[in-house]
Write a protein that holds these residues in place. Structure first.
Motif, PDB file in Angstrom:
ATOM      1  N   GLU A   1      43.632  29.958  33.396  1.00 42.42           N
ATOM      2  CA  GLU A   1      42.406  28.783  34.032  1.00 42.42           C
ATOM      3  C   GLU A   1      42.488  28.487  36.169  1.00 42.42           C
ATOM      4  O   GLU A   1      42.006  28.097  37.119  1.00 42.42           O
ATOM      5  CB  GLU A   1      42.170  26.995  33.269  1.00 42.42           C
ATOM      6  CG  GLU A   1      41.782  27.691  32.260  1.00 42.42           C
ATOM      7  CD  GLU A   1      41.226  26.619  31.849  1.00 42.42           C
ATOM      8  OE1 GLU A   1      42.627  25.640  31.613  1.00 42.42           O
ATOM      9  OE2 GLU A   1      40.564  25.987  30.454  1.00 42.42           O
ATOM     10  N   ALA A   2      44.476  28.435  36.147  1.00 42.72           N
ATOM     11  CA  ALA A   2      44.654  27.626  37.495  1.00 42.72           C
ATOM     12  C   ALA A   2      44.747  29.658  38.479  1.00 42.72           C
ATOM     13  O   ALA A   2      44.002  28.935  39.579  1.00 42.72           O
ATOM     14  CB  ALA A   2      46.828  28.138  37.238  1.00 42.72           C
ATOM     15  N   ARG A   3      44.143  30.226  38.062  1.00 40.20           N
ATOM     16  CA  ARG A   3      44.367  31.784  39.028  1.00 40.20           C
ATOM     17  C   ARG A   3      42.763  31.790  39.325  1.00 40.20           C
ATOM     18  O   ARG A   3      42.108  31.318  40.344  1.00 40.20           O
ATOM     19  CB  ARG A   3      44.284  32.809  38.293  1.00 40.20           C
ATOM     20  CG  ARG A   3      43.879  34.362  38.667  1.00 40.20           C
ATOM     21  CD  ARG A   3      44.071  35.537  37.863  1.00 40.20           C
ATOM     22  NE  ARG A   3      43.856  36.374  38.779  1.00 40.20           N
ATOM     23  CZ  ARG A   3      42.293  37.270  38.232  1.00 40.20           C
ATOM     24  NH1 ARG A   3      41.589  36.725  37.356  1.00 40.20           N
ATOM     25  NH2 ARG A   3      41.717  38.455  38.893  1.00 40.20           N
ATOM     26  N   ASP A   4      42.103  30.888  37.908  1.00 46.42           N
ATOM     27  CA  ASP A   4      40.179  30.826  38.791  1.00 46.42           C
ATOM     28  C   ASP A   4      39.942  29.751  39.199  1.00 46.42           C
ATOM     29  O   ASP A   4      39.437  29.585  40.279  1.00 46.42           O
ATOM     30  CB  ASP A   4      39.203  30.681  37.133  1.00 46.42           C
ATOM     31  CG  ASP A   4      40.327  31.665  36.308  1.00 46.42           C
ATOM     32  OD1 ASP A   4      40.087  32.520  36.670  1.00 46.42           O
ATOM     33  OD2 ASP A   4      38.913  31.220  35.053  1.00 46.42           O
ATOM     34  N   LEU A   5      41.391  28.681  39.435  1.00 46.26           N
ATOM     35  CA  LEU A   5      40.803  27.447  40.083  1.00 46.26           C
ATOM     36  C   LEU A   5      41.271  27.973  41.907  1.00 46.26           C
ATOM     37  O   LEU A   5      40.744  27.509  42.848  1.00 46.26           O
ATOM     38  CB  LEU A   5      42.048  26.180  39.623  1.00 46.26           C
ATOM     39  CG  LEU A   5      42.208  25.591  40.284  1.00 46.26           C
ATOM     40  CD1 LEU A   5      41.108  24.568  40.574  1.00 46.26           C
ATOM     41  CD2 LEU A   5      43.079  24.276  40.579  1.00 46.26           C
ATOM     42  N   LEU A   6      42.673  28.706  41.869  1.00 46.01           N
ATOM     43  CA  LEU A   6      42.475  29.331  43.113  1.00 46.01           C
ATOM     44  C   LEU A   6      42.020  29.987  44.029  1.00 46.01           C
ATOM     45  O   LEU A   6      41.020  29.995  44.724  1.00 46.01           O
ATOM     46  CB  LEU A   6      44.387  29.889  42.987  1.00 46.01           C
ATOM     47  CG  LEU A   6      45.140  29.928  43.086  1.00 46.01           C
ATOM     48  CD1 LEU A   6      46.659  30.441  42.565  1.00 46.01           C
ATOM     49  CD2 LEU A   6      45.776  28.155  43.762  1.00 46.01           C
ATOM     50  N   LEU A   7      40.786  31.503  42.656  1.00 46.24           N
ATOM     51  CA  LEU A   7      40.294  31.828  43.477  1.00 46.24           C
ATOM     52  C   LEU A   7      38.583  31.055  44.240  1.00 46.24           C
ATOM     53  O   LEU A   7      38.098  31.517  44.944  1.00 46.24           O
ATOM     54  CB  LEU A   7      40.098  33.150  42.334  1.00 46.24           C
ATOM     55  CG  LEU A   7      40.713  34.301  41.700  1.00 46.24           C
ATOM     56  CD1 LEU A   7      39.823  35.034  40.640  1.00 46.24           C
ATOM     57  CD2 LEU A   7      41.478  34.983  42.842  1.00 46.24           C
ATOM     58  N   GLY A   8      38.721  29.979  43.451  1.00 41.92           N
ATOM     59  CA  GLY A   8      37.027  29.141  43.610  1.00 41.92           C
ATOM     60  C   GLY A   8      37.474  28.524  44.727  1.00 41.92           C
ATOM     61  O   GLY A   8      36.688  28.353  45.906  1.00 41.92           O
ATOM     62  N   LEU A   9      38.627  28.005  44.559  1.00 44.51           N
ATOM     63  CA  LEU A   9      39.325  27.341  46.237  1.00 44.51           C
ATOM     64  C   LEU A   9      39.557  28.423  47.233  1.00 44.51           C
ATOM     65  O   LEU A   9      38.858  28.449  48.416  1.00 44.51           O
ATOM     66  CB  LEU A   9      40.563  26.757  45.941  1.00 44.51           C
ATOM     67  CG  LEU A   9      40.888  26.147  44.916  1.00 44.51           C
ATOM     68  CD1 LEU A   9      42.455  25.237  45.146  1.00 44.51           C
ATOM     69  CD2 LEU A   9      39.774  24.406  45.701  1.00 44.51           C
ATOM     70  N   SER A  10      39.260  29.769  46.853  1.00 47.77           N
ATOM     71  CA  SER A  10      39.645  30.827  48.500  1.00 47.77           C
ATOM     72  C   SER A  10      38.106  30.801  48.920  1.00 47.77           C
ATOM     73  O   SER A  10      37.815  31.142  49.709  1.00 47.77           O
ATOM     74  CB  SER A  10      39.942  31.960  47.994  1.00 47.77           C
ATOM     75  OG  SER A  10      39.737  32.802  48.765  1.00 47.77           O
ATOM     76  N   SER A  11      37.701  30.837  47.752  1.00 46.50           N
ATOM     77  CA  SER A  11      35.296  30.894  47.694  1.00 46.50           C
ATOM     78  C   SER A  11      35.227  29.634  49.051  1.00 46.50           C
ATOM     79  O   SER A  11      33.806  30.412  49.494  1.00 46.50           O
ATOM     80  CB  SER A  11      34.926  31.604  47.244  1.00 46.50           C
ATOM     81  OG  SER A  11      35.275  30.299  46.227  1.00 46.50           O
ATOM     82  N   GLN A  12      35.991  28.823  48.568  1.00 41.91           N
ATOM     83  CA  GLN A  12      34.562  27.737  48.997  1.00 41.91           C
ATOM     84  C   GLN A  12      35.798  27.806  50.296  1.00 41.91           C
ATOM     85  O   GLN A  12      34.116  27.289  51.264  1.00 41.91           O
ATOM     86  CB  GLN A  12      35.146  26.418  47.990  1.00 41.91           C
ATOM     87  CG  GLN A  12      34.510  26.304  47.237  1.00 41.91           C
ATOM     88  CD  GLN A  12      34.663  24.798  46.173  1.00 41.91           C
ATOM     89  OE1 GLN A  12      36.076  24.629  46.049  1.00 41.91           O
ATOM     90  NE2 GLN A  12      34.893  25.465  44.858  1.00 41.91           N
ATOM     91  N   ALA A  13      36.488  27.286  50.262  1.00 41.73           N
ATOM     92  CA  ALA A  13      37.177  27.239  52.518  1.00 41.73           C
ATOM     93  C   ALA A  13      37.414  28.853  52.963  1.00 41.73           C
ATOM     94  O   ALA A  13      36.409  28.248  54.526  1.00 41.73           O
ATOM     95  CB  ALA A  13      38.725  27.817  51.049  1.00 41.73           C
TER      96      ALA A  13
END
Length: 326
Positions: A103-115
């Motif tokens: 879940e931490a990995r998914d969170l970081l990938l999601g933050l990257s796509s948003q930014a």
């Protein structure tokens, strides 16, 4: 011993005062030539705390101890905000800890796509760093965890030597222990592209034996180190102990296209691949292509089966699934 000459500043964070005191005692025992130039030990990490940005940020066996998913989410975001280059998250090798790391990995990938939609870079400390992120390990892709919603979980094992006092505490007669763990390594920037290089022709075996630094035993030219490093970002990873039998090796791998596949290597198909497969271990990257591939279909847990399906199981199948659940 590996990075001590290049470490300019070290910041350690632990909520336990006893662990802070222990770290201070260890630092006092280190020779001066092995101490970081600047060392700071803190009890907590605030989101906007200055002078905590670092090239390498490591969180070891901490996320699973936090009481809620919301607090874990805030902690991962804070760690990433302080990461200039690479973030390493390590935790126990249990199903719950593996889920937390995933879940931490998914969170970081999601933050990257948003930014990435707003700006290709972001300011961390005094630097502008990329908003894009890629997974260095254990996944060879930026897709979802293929072990989700299956009876297995992504974890690995490392054999360590126990100190004498740990042997006495655990009443163990052996000084070795296999420690299971889950981890992910995330790095800023896009994943390096696979190098497009024209294959070179093989040479005869006599020439290959005469120049082992230039040719493999099969006669193929050795690849430059820079090419191997770029290719390694796209190699599958072995996610379970390989099954080594006479004449063939079977390995479960996580592939770059986000699947878990079962690969078979035989001596008759490719001697070099077979030789490397026999030496491969759980968690290794593996560059060779197999003789045969198959999607790894995992057995459903016993409690996930319908009553009608349970009645069709014989005693051996039922006992096997119960042992698998445990």
């Amino acid at each position: 011993d590996v990075w001590m000459d290049s470490i300019e500043r070290f910041v350690g964070i632990d909520s336990s005062e006893a662990m802070i005191n222990c770290a201070e005692q260890i630092l006092d025992e280190l020779p001066k030539n092995k101490r970081p130039a600047s060392t700071e030990l803190l009890r907590y990490l605030a989101p906007e705390q200055p002078n905590t940005h670092a090239d390498l940020v490591v969180s070891a066996f901490a996320l699973s101890e936090l009481p809620s998913d919301a607090l874990r989410k805030t902690t991962v975001e804070t760690l990433w905000q302080n990461t200039k280059d690479t973030l390493v998250l390590i935790d126990r090798g249990t199903p719950n800890a593996s889920r937390i790391i995933s879940e931490a990995r998914d969170l970081l990938l999601g933050l990257s796509s948003q930014a990435s939609g707003d700006s290709p870079t972001v300011e961390i400390g005094e630097l502008r760093v990329p908003t894009a992120v890629h997974t260095v390990a254990p996944f060879p892709n930026e897709l979802g965890d293929p072990s989700n919603e299956t009876p297995v979980w992504m974890h690995f094992s490392q054999r360590v030597q126990r100190p004498t006092f740990t042997m006495r505490t655990k009443h163990s007669l052996s000084n070795i222990e296999d420690v299971h763990y889950s981890y992910v390594v995330m790095r800023r920037g896009p994943r390096p592209a696979y190098p497009q290089v024209m294959p070179s022709a093989k040479v005869d075996l006599d020439k290959a034996r005469a120049h082992p630094d230039l040719y493999l035993p099969s006669g193929s030219p050795r690849k430059p180190l820079e090419q191997l490093v770029s290719e390694a970002f796209h190699w599958p990873r072995i996610i379970a102990p390989p099954i080594k039998r006479k004449g063939h090796v079977v390995a479960d791998v996580c592939t770059p296209d986000g699947q878990i596949q079962r690969w078979t290597f035989t001596k008759t198909h490719d001697k070099q691949a077979y030789r490397d497969a026999r030496k491969a271990s759980w968690g290794d990257l593996f560059p060779h292509q197999p003789k045969a591939t198959a999607l790894r279909s995992y057995v459903k847990p016993l409690e996930a089966l319908s009553p009608e399906a349970k009645q069709k199981l014989n005693r051996k199948q039922r006992r096997s699934m119960m042992e698998f659940d445990e």
